[in-house]
Write a protein that holds these residues in place. Structure first.
Motif, short mmCIF file in Angstrom:
data_model
loop_
_atom_site.label_atom_id
_atom_site.label_comp_id
_atom_site.label_asym_id
_atom_site.label_seq_id
_atom_site.Cartn_x
_atom_site.Cartn_y
_atom_site.Cartn_z
N LEU A 286 0.84 -1.20 0.00
CA LEU A 286 0.00 0.00 0.00
C LEU A 286 0.88 1.26 0.00
CD1 LEU A 286 -3.01 -0.39 -0.05
CD2 LEU A 286 -3.11 0.15 2.37
N GLU A 287 1.96 1.20 0.79
CA GLU A 287 2.87 2.36 0.84
C GLU A 287 3.54 2.57 -0.52
OE1 GLU A 287 5.46 1.54 4.18
OE2 GLU A 287 3.67 1.38 5.43
N HIS A 288 3.94 1.46 -1.14
CA HIS A 288 4.59 1.56 -2.45
C HIS A 288 3.59 2.10 -3.49
CE1 HIS A 288 7.36 0.87 -5.65
NE2 HIS A 288 6.68 -0.12 -6.19
N LEU A 289 2.34 1.64 -3.37
CA LEU A 289 1.30 2.13 -4.28
C LEU A 289 1.15 3.64 -4.15
CD1 LEU A 289 -1.02 1.31 -6.27
CD2 LEU A 289 -2.53 1.19 -4.27
N GLN A 290 1.15 4.10 -2.90
CA GLN A 290 0.99 5.55 -2.67
C GLN A 290 2.17 6.31 -3.29
OE1 GLN A 290 1.27 7.18 1.31
NE2 GLN A 290 -0.33 8.66 0.87
N GLN A 291 3.38 5.77 -3.09
CA GLN A 291 4.56 6.44 -3.65
C GLN A 291 4.48 6.51 -5.18
OE1 GLN A 291 6.73 8.10 -1.63
NE2 GLN A 291 7.10 8.98 -3.67
N ARG A 292 4.08 5.40 -5.78
CA ARG A 292 3.97 5.37 -7.26
C ARG A 292 2.93 6.39 -7.73
NH1 ARG A 292 2.20 -0.56 -7.69
NH2 ARG A 292 2.16 -0.41 -9.95
N LEU A 293 1.82 6.45 -6.99
CA LEU A 293 0.75 7.37 -7.38
C LEU A 293 1.20 8.82 -7.23
CD1 LEU A 293 -2.19 7.60 -8.35
CD2 LEU A 293 -2.89 7.68 -5.96
N VAL A 294 1.85 9.11 -6.09
CA VAL A 294 2.33 10.47 -5.86
C VAL A 294 3.31 10.87 -6.97
CG1 VAL A 294 3.87 11.80 -4.32
CG2 VAL A 294 1.93 10.54 -3.37
N ASP A 295 4.23 9.98 -7.31
CA ASP A 295 5.20 10.27 -8.38
C ASP A 295 4.46 10.54 -9.69
OD1 ASP A 295 7.19 9.85 -6.56
OD2 ASP A 295 7.73 7.84 -7.28
N ASN A 296 3.45 9.72 -9.97
CA ASN A 296 2.69 9.85 -11.21
C ASN A 296 1.96 11.19 -11.27
OD1 ASN A 296 0.22 9.47 -12.95
ND2 ASN A 296 1.25 7.52 -13.36
N LEU A 297 1.33 11.57 -10.13
CA LEU A 297 0.57 12.83 -10.11
C LEU A 297 1.54 14.01 -10.27
CD1 LEU A 297 -1.99 12.07 -7.23
CD2 LEU A 297 -2.42 12.04 -9.69
N ARG A 298 2.69 13.92 -9.55
CA ARG A 298 3.69 15.01 -9.63
C ARG A 298 4.16 15.18 -11.07
NH1 ARG A 298 6.65 13.83 -4.48
NH2 ARG A 298 5.59 15.22 -3.02
N ALA A 299 4.43 14.05 -11.72
CA ALA A 299 4.94 14.11 -13.10
C ALA A 299 3.92 14.78 -14.03
CB ALA A 299 5.26 12.70 -13.59
N ARG A 300 2.66 14.70 -13.67
CA ARG A 300 1.61 15.35 -14.48
C ARG A 300 1.35 16.78 -14.04
NH1 ARG A 300 -1.97 11.17 -16.76
NH2 ARG A 300 -1.39 9.14 -15.91
N GLY A 301 2.05 17.20 -12.98
CA GLY A 301 1.85 18.56 -12.46
C GLY A 301 0.58 18.69 -11.65
N LEU A 302 0.08 17.56 -11.13
CA LEU A 302 -1.16 17.60 -10.32
C LEU A 302 -0.82 17.54 -8.83
CD1 LEU A 302 -3.45 15.14 -12.33
CD2 LEU A 302 -3.64 17.63 -12.13
N PRO A 303 -1.66 18.16 -8.00
CA PRO A 303 -1.41 18.08 -6.55
C PRO A 303 -1.44 16.62 -6.09
CG PRO A 303 -3.25 19.56 -7.03
CD PRO A 303 -2.88 18.91 -8.31
N CYS A 304 -0.59 16.28 -5.14
CA CYS A 304 -0.60 14.89 -4.67
C CYS A 304 -1.19 14.80 -3.26
CB CYS A 304 0.77 14.26 -4.75
SG CYS A 304 2.03 15.29 -4.08
N ASN A 305 -1.88 15.86 -2.84
CA ASN A 305 -2.57 15.78 -1.54
C ASN A 305 -4.07 15.99 -1.75
OD1 ASN A 305 -2.63 18.43 -2.25
ND2 ASN A 305 -2.09 19.19 -0.24
#
Ligand code: NAD
Ligand code: KPL
Length: 305
Positions: A286-305
């Protein structure tokens, strides 16, 4: 006590509720963000609800948060990340003992709202209905579903619950609203982030069932540790059922990302990971999933919170 419903957040779900309540003859008022939104709404002449091949406009009165007059029934239909600040904008108008109904998906925003309005009764809802905005002030009812409403601190149904049923809104009052919210959160954690990471519809996850299943096992551990065994029961099977039943659909998180909108991740996977860490529970997938998602959102310039 006034029986008017004030709707805070005239977006997809808020408009759907407002139009159905108004159609049934219930007094409804929209609370809009500011004078500019109010003028835009007044120019449109009302809220339009499109259902199958029927489209009808409802001339529901609108006002801004700082309008005069007490609020006794407030339906909060903003996104989870906007709910607390939106409620703060009308907090001074909430009458003692007012009811505040929270339509937000996920968990965490309900507590943020309750902190803003300790003098009100906060009722949570879990909705599987689907609606989207076709244009400003026009919403399409896109998916039949159901609504569960309940107050985690008081099992007694609210006095106005009949309004909801009379309006044809499919709903049931439940003393077990927390397990329902946790179960939906777990479903969303198992499905939505992966659809973003793999860029697929829900059915696309049929090619990743081992990963989905392993996530469900961790989510079940979390639910048990959070005192929600009922929400953990048969989670893996339910997730697969939802994936199959909604195979052609794109998850709400996928749709938000595609549209360049902020997601509600903080109140879904973020809430799950924070709860695990509070309980000292290691959930590596679950933690790894969150990290992957946060990285993905950041790369798109979207807020990750
Ligand atoms: P939306 O973005 O369509 O609508 C939210 C509305 O709130 C917007 O019109 C926005 O301008 C308004 N808003 C934000 N801050 C405000 C403020 N301070 N004052 C007044 N208005 C304000 O969102 P939605 O799709 O209706 O979703 C609302 C909640 O319902 C979310 O938590 C979502 O996950 C949940 N939900 C939605 C659906 C659906 O089909 N749309 C289904 C189930 C659950
Ligand atoms: O609720 C959903 C969503 O897309 O937000 C489902 C369809 C259950 C997928 O998680």
């Amino acid at each position: 006590m006034s029986s008017t419903w004030h709707i805070l957040g005239a977006g997809s779900l808020g408009s759907l509720w407002a139009c159905r309540l108004a159609r049934a003859g219930t007094a409804v008022r929209l609370v809009l963000r500011d004078g500019q939104r109010l003028r835009s709404y007044q120019l449109a002449g009302g809220l339009t609800l499109a259902e199958q091949d029927q489209t009808r406009c409802y001339a529901i009165p609108g006002e801004t948060a700082d309008a005069a007059g007490p609020i006794h029934r407030l339906l909060v239909a903003c996104k989870a990340y906007d709910a607390a600040s939106a409620v703060a904008s009308v907090a001074a108008r909430l009458a003692p003992g007012a009811d505040v109904v929270l339509l937000q998906n996920g968990l965490g925003s309900q507590d943020e709202v309750a902190e803003q309005v300790p003098h009100a009764r906060c009722i949570s809802a879990s909705s599987t209905e689907g609606a989207f905005r076709e244009k400003d002030w026009q919403v399409r009812f896109a998916g039949q579903g159901f609504n569960w409403l309940g107050d985690p601190g008081n099992p007694m149904p609210a006095t106005w619950f009949e309004d909801v049923q009379r309006a044809g809104i499919p709903a049931e009052w439940t003393p077990d609203i927390l397990p329902r919210l946790w179960r939906k959160l777990a479903l969303n954690c198992a499905i939505n982030p992966l659809t973003v990471l793999y860029g697929c519809n829900n059915g696309g996850l049929l090619g990743h069932l081992e990963e989905v299943d392993a996530l469900c096992t961790e989510l079940q551990q979390l639910l048990h540790r959070c005192g929600q065994p009922q929400a953990a029961l048969g989670l893996g099977e339910d997730v697969q059922r939802v994936i199959l039943a909604t195979a052609a659909n794109y998850s709400s998180m996928y749709q938000d990302v595609q549209a360049g909108r902020r997601t509600e991740v903080h109140y879904l996977l973020g809430h799950a990971c924070r709860a695990a860490s509070r309980h000292g529970l290691a959930l590596p997938l679950l933690e790894h999933l969150q990290q992957r998602l946060v990285d993905n959102l950041r790369a798109r310039g979207l807020p990750c919170n």
